[in-house]
Scaffold this motif. Structure first.
Motif, short mmCIF file in Angstrom:
data_model
loop_
_atom_site.label_atom_id
_atom_site.label_comp_id
_atom_site.label_asym_id
_atom_site.label_seq_id
_atom_site.Cartn_x
_atom_site.Cartn_y
_atom_site.Cartn_z
N VAL A 91 46.19 29.53 19.23
CA VAL A 91 46.86 29.25 20.49
C VAL A 91 47.61 30.52 20.88
CG1 VAL A 91 48.57 27.85 21.69
CG2 VAL A 91 47.09 26.80 19.97
N VAL A 92 47.23 31.09 22.02
CA VAL A 92 47.76 32.37 22.48
C VAL A 92 48.66 32.13 23.68
CG1 VAL A 92 47.20 34.69 23.28
CG2 VAL A 92 45.69 33.53 21.66
N ARG A 93 49.82 32.73 23.66
CA ARG A 93 50.78 32.57 24.75
C ARG A 93 51.41 33.92 25.04
NH1 ARG A 93 55.56 28.17 24.47
NH2 ARG A 93 53.75 26.85 24.88
N GLU A 94 51.62 34.17 26.33
CA GLU A 94 52.34 35.39 26.69
C GLU A 94 53.84 35.15 26.54
OE1 GLU A 94 53.58 38.50 30.06
OE2 GLU A 94 52.66 36.63 30.66
N VAL A 95 54.51 36.01 25.79
CA VAL A 95 55.94 35.83 25.50
C VAL A 95 56.73 37.08 25.88
CG1 VAL A 95 55.61 34.08 23.72
CG2 VAL A 95 55.52 36.52 23.10
N THR A 96 56.24 37.81 26.87
CA THR A 96 56.94 39.03 27.28
C THR A 96 58.37 38.72 27.70
OG1 THR A 96 54.83 39.95 28.03
CG2 THR A 96 56.85 41.03 28.79
N ASP A 97 58.55 37.68 28.52
CA ASP A 97 59.89 37.32 28.97
C ASP A 97 60.78 36.91 27.81
OD1 ASP A 97 59.08 37.85 31.53
OD2 ASP A 97 58.70 35.75 32.06
N VAL A 98 60.20 36.20 26.85
CA VAL A 98 60.97 35.75 25.68
C VAL A 98 61.44 36.95 24.86
CG1 VAL A 98 60.89 34.40 23.55
CG2 VAL A 98 59.78 33.54 25.62
N VAL A 99 60.53 37.88 24.63
CA VAL A 99 60.90 39.06 23.85
C VAL A 99 61.98 39.86 24.56
CG1 VAL A 99 60.02 41.24 22.93
CG2 VAL A 99 58.65 39.16 22.71
N GLU A 100 61.81 40.02 25.87
CA GLU A 100 62.83 40.77 26.61
C GLU A 100 64.16 40.05 26.60
OE1 GLU A 100 61.17 41.33 30.46
OE2 GLU A 100 59.82 42.96 29.83
N ALA A 101 64.13 38.70 26.68
CA ALA A 101 65.38 37.93 26.63
C ALA A 101 66.04 38.05 25.26
CB ALA A 101 65.10 36.46 26.95
N GLU A 102 65.23 38.03 24.20
CA GLU A 102 65.79 38.18 22.86
C GLU A 102 66.45 39.55 22.70
OE1 GLU A 102 62.51 37.48 20.32
OE2 GLU A 102 62.65 35.28 20.44
N ARG A 103 65.79 40.56 23.22
CA ARG A 103 66.38 41.90 23.12
C ARG A 103 67.66 41.99 23.95
NH1 ARG A 103 61.12 46.02 23.21
NH2 ARG A 103 60.30 45.37 21.15
N ALA A 104 67.64 41.31 25.12
CA ALA A 104 68.86 41.30 25.92
C ALA A 104 69.99 40.60 25.18
CB ALA A 104 68.59 40.61 27.27
N LEU A 105 69.65 39.51 24.48
CA LEU A 105 70.68 38.82 23.70
C LEU A 105 71.20 39.70 22.57
CD1 LEU A 105 69.21 35.20 23.47
CD2 LEU A 105 71.21 35.95 24.75
N GLU A 106 70.30 40.44 21.96
CA GLU A 106 70.74 41.36 20.91
C GLU A 106 71.68 42.41 21.47
OE1 GLU A 106 67.26 42.97 19.18
OE2 GLU A 106 66.63 41.08 18.22
N ARG A 107 71.31 42.90 22.67
CA ARG A 107 72.21 43.89 23.29
C ARG A 107 73.54 43.25 23.65
NH1 ARG A 107 67.34 45.33 25.93
NH2 ARG A 107 67.97 44.11 27.77
N ALA A 108 73.48 42.00 24.17
CA ALA A 108 74.72 41.32 24.54
C ALA A 108 75.59 41.05 23.32
CB ALA A 108 74.40 40.01 25.25
N ALA A 109 74.94 40.82 22.16
CA ALA A 109 75.71 40.56 20.95
C ALA A 109 76.41 41.81 20.45
CB ALA A 109 74.79 40.00 19.86
N LEU A 110 75.92 42.97 20.85
CA LEU A 110 76.49 44.22 20.36
C LEU A 110 77.05 45.09 21.47
CD1 LEU A 110 73.68 45.14 17.81
CD2 LEU A 110 75.87 44.06 17.30
N GLN A 111 76.93 44.65 22.72
CA GLN A 111 77.30 45.53 23.83
C GLN A 111 78.03 44.74 24.90
OE1 GLN A 111 74.15 47.29 26.48
NE2 GLN A 111 74.72 49.16 25.40
N ASP A 112 79.05 45.35 25.49
CA ASP A 112 79.79 44.75 26.58
C ASP A 112 78.95 44.84 27.85
OD1 ASP A 112 81.88 43.80 28.25
OD2 ASP A 112 82.32 45.88 28.78
N PRO A 113 78.65 43.71 28.50
CA PRO A 113 77.75 43.76 29.66
C PRO A 113 78.35 44.46 30.87
CG PRO A 113 78.65 41.55 29.39
CD PRO A 113 79.05 42.33 28.17
N LEU A 114 79.67 44.50 30.99
CA LEU A 114 80.29 45.11 32.16
C LEU A 114 80.30 46.63 32.07
CD1 LEU A 114 81.85 44.87 34.84
CD2 LEU A 114 83.96 44.68 33.48
N THR A 115 80.80 47.16 30.97
CA THR A 115 80.96 48.62 30.85
C THR A 115 79.81 49.28 30.11
OG1 THR A 115 82.19 48.37 28.78
CG2 THR A 115 83.45 48.30 30.82
N GLY A 116 78.96 48.49 29.43
CA GLY A 116 77.90 49.09 28.65
C GLY A 116 78.37 49.65 27.32
N LEU A 117 79.66 49.48 27.01
CA LEU A 117 80.19 49.98 25.74
C LEU A 117 79.86 49.01 24.61
CD1 LEU A 117 83.76 51.13 26.85
CD2 LEU A 117 81.72 52.55 26.57
#
Length: 841
Positions: A384-410
């Protein structure tokens, strides 16, 4: 009517009935071609014909044939003999016998629909044929066999299914179709039966009127030896189970097709030995490229890019031409692993392919064993094949959000702790220490109050940019709170082993750079905003944890705030002791607020009375929070209130005290009703913190507490310090105004210790002032303090505000005060857990 005439009439009826029977039998024999072959029916018709002639002649003799009899009688007798004969044949017995004969004829004629067995043709239905047909019905499960003649009369009926529908096969034999079945069933069956006796075959479905079973009915003509149609044979088979199974199969297929069509996934079957896709629900192109411009979807089954090639492909390895090179081995390994898995298990992978437009897309593929070959090994696997590009990008965004301030980018606190930990490890191995600076912006609240959150966000982004500009390449910066930033300054080799003096020099340089970059106004939408920073600095010591280092820097920043803001403070041993003290107080306070813990720290409320000095009557109580640790030692409010404000516990603490105070006031009033209508009701005063107002909707919280205890707004006074009112934003002032409009009293506590302009007394929503105890303590020995007290009292009177003098501890102080004010102090009454009218009593 005479008896002989009745005999005549009854004989006529009998003759008519017998003739009708004869005619019906003869007509049936003629229509079925049995006039020469069915001897039993012919003999029966002859007998009934003879009887009809006898009864007819008898009737005629009595009625109209007496002339011949008369002439005969006249020869030897007179005419009286005819009358005697009529009289003898018209007796009651003769009438009864003749009537019964007529009745039998009529009844037999009425039973003509049961003449079937009599009219059964040997050519159509002899004994041997009957046995064969009945055996046929017995051998066909769920099938009934019915034979009808050309009149649609049932000649043979056999089958258990008819019984379940409420029919009696034996009774049906000899009956016409219209007499054997209900009218609605007859309407449905008659055209098909009629078509069969006319030479046409048919097949149709019918539903049982009693059980709802589905019957497949087949009709065909029945011919004799000469080929002439003599009736029809009907086979009725119960196909309910078959039709239900077929319906369920069709529904399952429709459901499968609908799921595969609506699913965002692609299902494939891949041959393990060749790696070729032998079946796919749709093409990968439709998954990655979406619909065409006209809305159609290219669903050509040949697969594309990472899905596999169709059966006519010659090179199985080329099926991975769309997979990025780094992921080809991942896909191949997944196929091999899936082929070795037991039934029911699967392997899942993610890999990348390139779409037709060149973009990189992520696919998820879950593979399980599907079909085994003759040897028992897995021959095909299902994926069963599924495109998960959006999921992968969302996971990476969550990883960035977990380590990065979304307002300042710090980096945020989590990444900051990791970097502080790395600095500690490097210092332990190289001997070079680092410094951590905790910066809290001064005046940032004014930015939000005047320019809104959009301006606040813009200021934070610009501050982050400016602070980043003062750092070196190896230094780090993070945003750890609303207006809090932390800088990690990596020590240079020349600064290795620096002591406090060297650290102080580093602090001066860093502080100077921070002051310089923050000095310039920040412009947002044409308005200028100026902020500064209170900075706490700690030199990273060996053996400390990242959390401890950050806590120490926070303590140093807190001291910088206390010492006037816009400055830098270096963490030292005194601050370390203060940090430990604050940690102890915080732990004790949290334990006291946790009502589920028993035998731990306790939080209580003490009540100090406030009196009207002129009437010596009790006017109010002030609710004062009291905290004791596990050992019972008291922690003073000046120690735990600041900790509660800094940790956010002030909201829960304030709500607890407010609730207890209102409940206690209600109990006091119930136990101490006023002695006269002139006595003003006793009220309750509760201290309110600015941080408390920031954490809760003050107006809603106070209103809910008053409603819980059925108290009026005028029963409550909120006390806020002068500095809190001066620093209040528009939101807090609005809420204070709403409460004051409802009738809640607002008192300025510790009045005279701040730097407020007296103009604020006319603009702030206050109802009373409380003179600080520092003025009361020296008013009898210091003329300046005495003058200040009198000035405040006069000012309150002129502004129509209430006035309470705190800290009255001696009779001299009491005598020095005018009687127009209210007083509070140890002389009048000490705080107690149970409120009491100590001075009045």
């Amino acid at each position: 009517m005479s008896g002989w005439l009745s005999v005549v009439i009854l004989n006529g009826i009998t003759a008519a009935a017998y003739l009708g029977i004869v005619l019906f039998i003869v007509r049936g024999l003629l229509r079925t071609g049995q006039l020469r072959t069915n001897r039993l029916a012919v003999a029966t018709a002859a007998i009934f014909l003879t009887c009809a002639a006898h009864h007819l002649v008898h009737a005629l003799h009595l009625l109209a044939g007496f002339d011949s009899h008369a002439s005969h009688l006249a020869a030897g007798s007179d005419t009286g003999m005819l009358d005697a004969m009529r009289e003898s044949m018209g007796g009651s017995v003769d009438v009864a016998v003749t009537a019964s004969t007529a009745l039998a004829g009529v009844i037999y004629l009425g039973m003509r629909r049961f003449y079937g067995p009599l009219l059964g043709s040997p050519a159509m239905f002899d004994h041997a044929s009957e046995a064969r047909y009945r055996q046929l019905a017995a051998n066909l499960p769920h099938t009934s066999v019915l034979l009808v003649d050309c009149d649609l009369r049932f000649v043979l009926v056999e089958g258990g299914g008819l019984v379940t529908e409420g029919y009696d096969p034996q009774r049906m034999e000899g009956q016409l179709l219209r007499d054997a079945v209900p009218p609605d069933v007859y309407t449905q069956l008659e055209p098909h039966y009629r078509a069969a006796v006319e030479g046409n075959e048919s097949s149709f479905d019918t539903v049982g009127h009693r059980t709802g079973a589905i019957f497949q009915v087949k009709t065909r003509p029945l011919r004799d030896g000469s080929g002439r149609i003599v009736g029809a044979m009907v086979l009725s088979e119960d196909v309910t189970a078959e039709r239900q199974a077929r319906s369920e199969l069709e529904q399952a297929r429709a459901f499968r097709d609908a799921v595969l069509t609506a699913s965002p996934d692609i299902t494939t079957v891949t041959a393990v030995d060749t790696g070729r896709v032998t079946w796919a629900s749709r093409s990968l192109r439709s998954l990655l490229d979406g619909p065409n411009a006209d809305g159609s979807v290219d669903d050509d089954r040949p697969s594309w890019s990472g899905l596999g090639r169709p059966d006519d492909a010659t090179d199985g390895d080329d099926r991975l031409d769309g997979v990025v090179e780094e992921d080809i081995d991942v896909v191949r390994a997944a196929d091999r692993e899936a082929a070795s898995l037991p039934e029911g298990e699967s392997v899942s992978i993610r890999y990348r392919v390139r779409a037709s437009d060149g973009t990189l897309r992520w696919l998820s593929r879950r593979t399980t064993p599907f079909r085994h070959g003759p040897s028992g090994a897995v021959a095909e696997v299902l994926s069963v094949v599924r495109e998960v590009t959006d999921v992968v990008e969302a996971e990476r965004a969550l990883e960035r959000a977990a380590l990065q301030d979304p307002l300042t980018g710090l980096p945020n606190r989590m990444m900051l702790l990791d970097r502080i930990g790395s600095a500690i490890e490097r210092g332990a191995s190289t001997g070079a220490a680092a410094a951590v600076l905790f910066c809290d912006l001064d005046g940032f609240k004014r930015v939000n109050d005047t320019g809104g959150h959009a301006a606040g966000d813009a200021v934070l982004v610009e501050v982050a940019r400016r602070l980043r500009s003062v750092l070196r390449a190896d230094d780090s910066i993070a945003r750890v709170g609303g207006d809090e930033f932390v800088l990690v300054i990596e020590a240079l080799p020349a600064e290795s082993g620096f002591d406090k003096r060297v650290g102080g020099g580093l602090a001066e340089r860093v502080a100077e750079r921070i002051r310089t970059v923050l000095a310039a106004p920040i412009v947002h939408r044409g308005r200028q905003y100026v902020v500064s920073a209170s900075v706490g600095m700690v030199l990273v010591r060996k053996g400390a944890s990242a959390q401890e280092v950050l806590r120490d820097a926070d303590s140093a920043m807190y001291r910088a705030k206390q010492l006037g803001k816009d400055r830098i403070e270096l963490f030292d041993d005194a601050l370390r002791a203060n940090a430990l003290e604050r940690a102890y107080v915080e732990q004790t306070l949290r334990s006291a607020l946790d009502s589920g813990r028993r035998g731990a720290a306790t939080l209580s409320v003490a009540y100090q009375p406030v009196y009207d000095l002129e009437s010596r009557q009790l006017a109010s109580f002030e609710a004062l929070a009291r905290l004791r640790d596990d050992s019972g030692a008291e922690i003073t409010p000046d120690r735990f209130i600041p900790v509660a404000e800094d940790t956010g516990l002030i909201s829960e603490l304030g709500e607890r005290v407010l609730d207890d105070a209102l409940r206690t006031l209600a109990q006091w009033r119930f136990a101490n009703p006023p002695t006269s209508v002139s006595n003003a009701p006793v009220t309750i005063a509760v201290n309110f913190s600015a941080r408390q107002a920031q954490h809760v909707d003050m107006s809603a919280a106070v209103g809910a507490a008053l409603a819980r205890h059925d108290m009026a707004p005028v029963d409550l006074v909120l006390e806020l310090t002068e500095s809190v009112l001066l620093e209040s934003g528009s939101s807090m002032l609005r809420q204070l105004g709403e409460l004051r409009a409802l009738g809640v009293g607002i008192a300025i506590d510790d009045f005279g210790t701040g730097f407020a302009s007296l103009r604020y007394l006319a603009t702030l929503p206050v109802s009373a002032v409380k003179i600080d105890r520092s003025f009361t303590a020296t008013m009898t020995s210091d003329s300046t303090s005495s003058s200040i007290v009198r000035a405040i009292i006069n000012l309150a009177r002129d502004l129509n505000l209430g006035c309470v003098v705190e800290g009255i501890e001696t009779l001299d102080q009491l005598d020095a005060l005018p009687s127009s004010v209210q007083g509070q102090g140890y002389l009048l009454g000490r705080p107690a857990k149970v409120p009491a009218d100590t001075w009045g009593s």
